[in-house]
Design an enzyme around this catalytic site. Sequence first.
Site, PDB file in Angstrom:
ATOM      1  N   ASP A  60      44.267  38.278  78.881  1.00  0.00           N
ATOM      2  CA  ASP A  60      43.526  37.870  77.687  1.00  0.00           C
ATOM      3  C   ASP A  60      44.385  36.883  76.893  1.00  0.00           C
ATOM      4  O   ASP A  60      45.520  36.605  77.267  1.00  0.00           O
ATOM      5  CB  ASP A  60      43.130  39.095  76.851  1.00  0.00           C
ATOM      6  CG  ASP A  60      44.345  39.830  76.309  1.00  0.00           C
ATOM      7  OD1 ASP A  60      45.491  39.410  76.572  1.00  0.00           O
ATOM      8  OD2 ASP A  60      44.150  40.849  75.622  1.00  0.00           O
ATOM      9  N   ASP A 284      35.515  44.468  81.186  1.00  0.00           N
ATOM     10  CA  ASP A 284      36.748  45.240  81.152  1.00  0.00           C
ATOM     11  C   ASP A 284      36.628  46.234  80.013  1.00  0.00           C
ATOM     12  O   ASP A 284      35.899  45.989  79.054  1.00  0.00           O
ATOM     13  CB  ASP A 284      37.964  44.348  80.886  1.00  0.00           C
ATOM     14  CG  ASP A 284      38.044  43.921  79.431  1.00  0.00           C
ATOM     15  OD1 ASP A 284      37.305  42.989  79.050  1.00  0.00           O
ATOM     16  OD2 ASP A 284      38.807  44.533  78.663  1.00  0.00           O
ATOM     17  N   CYS A 322      31.557  62.914  93.661  1.00  0.00           N
ATOM     18  CA  CYS A 322      32.615  61.898  93.704  1.00  0.00           C
ATOM     19  C   CYS A 322      33.504  62.117  94.920  1.00  0.00           C
ATOM     20  O   CYS A 322      33.907  63.233  95.216  1.00  0.00           O
ATOM     21  CB  CYS A 322      33.445  61.953  92.427  1.00  0.00           C
ATOM     22  SG  CYS A 322      34.795  60.750  92.389  1.00  0.00           S
ATOM     23  N   CYS A 324      36.488  60.722  95.300  1.00  0.00           N
ATOM     24  CA  CYS A 324      37.857  60.302  95.018  1.00  0.00           C
ATOM     25  C   CYS A 324      38.867  61.371  95.425  1.00  0.00           C
ATOM     26  O   CYS A 324      38.530  62.533  95.630  1.00  0.00           O
ATOM     27  CB  CYS A 324      38.032  59.910  93.548  1.00  0.00           C
ATOM     28  SG  CYS A 324      38.429  61.273  92.429  1.00  0.00           S
ATOM     29  N   CYS A 327      38.855  64.555  93.171  1.00  0.00           N
ATOM     30  CA  CYS A 327      37.734  65.479  93.365  1.00  0.00           C
ATOM     31  C   CYS A 327      37.772  66.152  94.738  1.00  0.00           C
ATOM     32  O   CYS A 327      37.276  67.264  94.904  1.00  0.00           O
ATOM     33  CB  CYS A 327      36.416  64.740  93.171  1.00  0.00           C
ATOM     34  SG  CYS A 327      36.169  64.227  91.458  1.00  0.00           S
ATOM     35  N   HIS A 353      40.424  59.704  88.616  1.00  0.00           N
ATOM     36  CA  HIS A 353      39.001  60.039  88.758  1.00  0.00           C
ATOM     37  C   HIS A 353      38.121  59.095  87.932  1.00  0.00           C
ATOM     38  O   HIS A 353      37.107  58.589  88.429  1.00  0.00           O
ATOM     39  CB  HIS A 353      38.682  61.479  88.375  1.00  0.00           C
ATOM     40  CG  HIS A 353      37.208  61.655  88.191  1.00  0.00           C
ATOM     41  ND1 HIS A 353      36.340  61.726  89.264  1.00  0.00           N
ATOM     42  CD2 HIS A 353      36.434  61.630  87.069  1.00  0.00           C
ATOM     43  CE1 HIS A 353      35.090  61.759  88.807  1.00  0.00           C
ATOM     44  NE2 HIS A 353      35.122  61.710  87.487  1.00  0.00           N
TER      45      HIS A 353
HETATM   46 ZN   LIG Z   1      36.518  61.942  91.379  1.00  0.00          ZN
END
Ligand SMILES: [Zn+2]
Length: 385
Positions: A60, A284, A322, A324, A327, A353
Amino acid sequence: MPVGTAGTVKAVPQDVLEDLGAQIILGNTYHLYLRPGHELVRKMGGLHRFMSWNRALLTDSGGFQVFSLSELRKVSEEGVSFRSHIDGTSHLFTPERSMEIQIALGADIIMAFDECTEHPAERDRVRRSMEMTLRWAKRSKDYFEAHKHEVPWGDREIGRPENQELNHKGHEGTQRESDSGKAYAAGIPSEFVQSGIPTPALFGIVQGGMYADLRRESAERTVEMDFPGYAIGGLSVGESREKTMEMIATALEILPKDKPRYVMGVGYPEEIVKYAAMGVDMMDCVLPTRAARHGLLFTSEGRLNIKNARFAQDQGPTDPLCGCRVCQRYTRAYLRHLFVSAEPLAAVLNTIHNLAFYLDTMKAVRHAITLGDLSGVLSRSVSLV
Ligand SMILES: [Zn+2]
């Protein structure tokens, strides 16, 4: 785009960001300028090499942080003088200085220096601020054009695209063949590659407060300056969501569809889906990372506060839908324990997560756009509000 304020997305190592599918992350000019200093980063080979991140980076302009963090700031036509929030030393940011710092950091996309108008503000004040942002945009561009080859990239390694998903030709637009494939791996559209060394892309920023006609005029006059991409700034500053949507829609009517359109500093998962459906390409926000460090987790079933006692013996994952690594491996009970015990791992796992949830949300949006039907993604996300 995950926000990596001081050369790090807080609590998450770069290899994990790669695994999560982050294609581009942000660095904050104000923070990196104050510490460790842009000249040090330049000596270390630029921000990519310094932080060992070979995918795309955006910095930025430093303006927003000066307005929100520093003390005793004073705005003039020349720029903004301010005192560091770290040690109280005096500094001056001008459009030229912001370009010099960002070129030294060596991000792929850098932002014009703008004034983020406070909210609420009277119309006359917003117009004066918008006019100054336009003059600062011109000064940013002039300095940038004269100095854009002074990047610290040198012999930066630019490899082949790592991620198969990036190779799809489709709505993401950039034609990637032969040499341009190399540049794309570094997140740089081929038109910015000159004589073998890529230069950054400078984006203009639309301001205009909460006045539709000023937003329109700001967008028109910024487009006249011909930037390779455009941001819509000065939103999420306390206005209603309806107002945010209205200002984004107004600017999008003017900003060219074939250039990246970036809304700065938004938003909740259901909001980013809506904005993407409106035609926004980039966003963002510190929300997924900052909220994670406060124990707020975003899931397909809504938001949950992990410190809540009801999770003390919960054997389920944070989000059953999820995929990920958090998880797949840890229970809500364990995450709650880490958080209430103030263990550093709490911030790490919560952030991973939340970033996975945001990045997967955008992956679903891109997939839906490819199929030409966003209605499914939209209806799923609305239920989270
Ligand atoms: Zn997750």
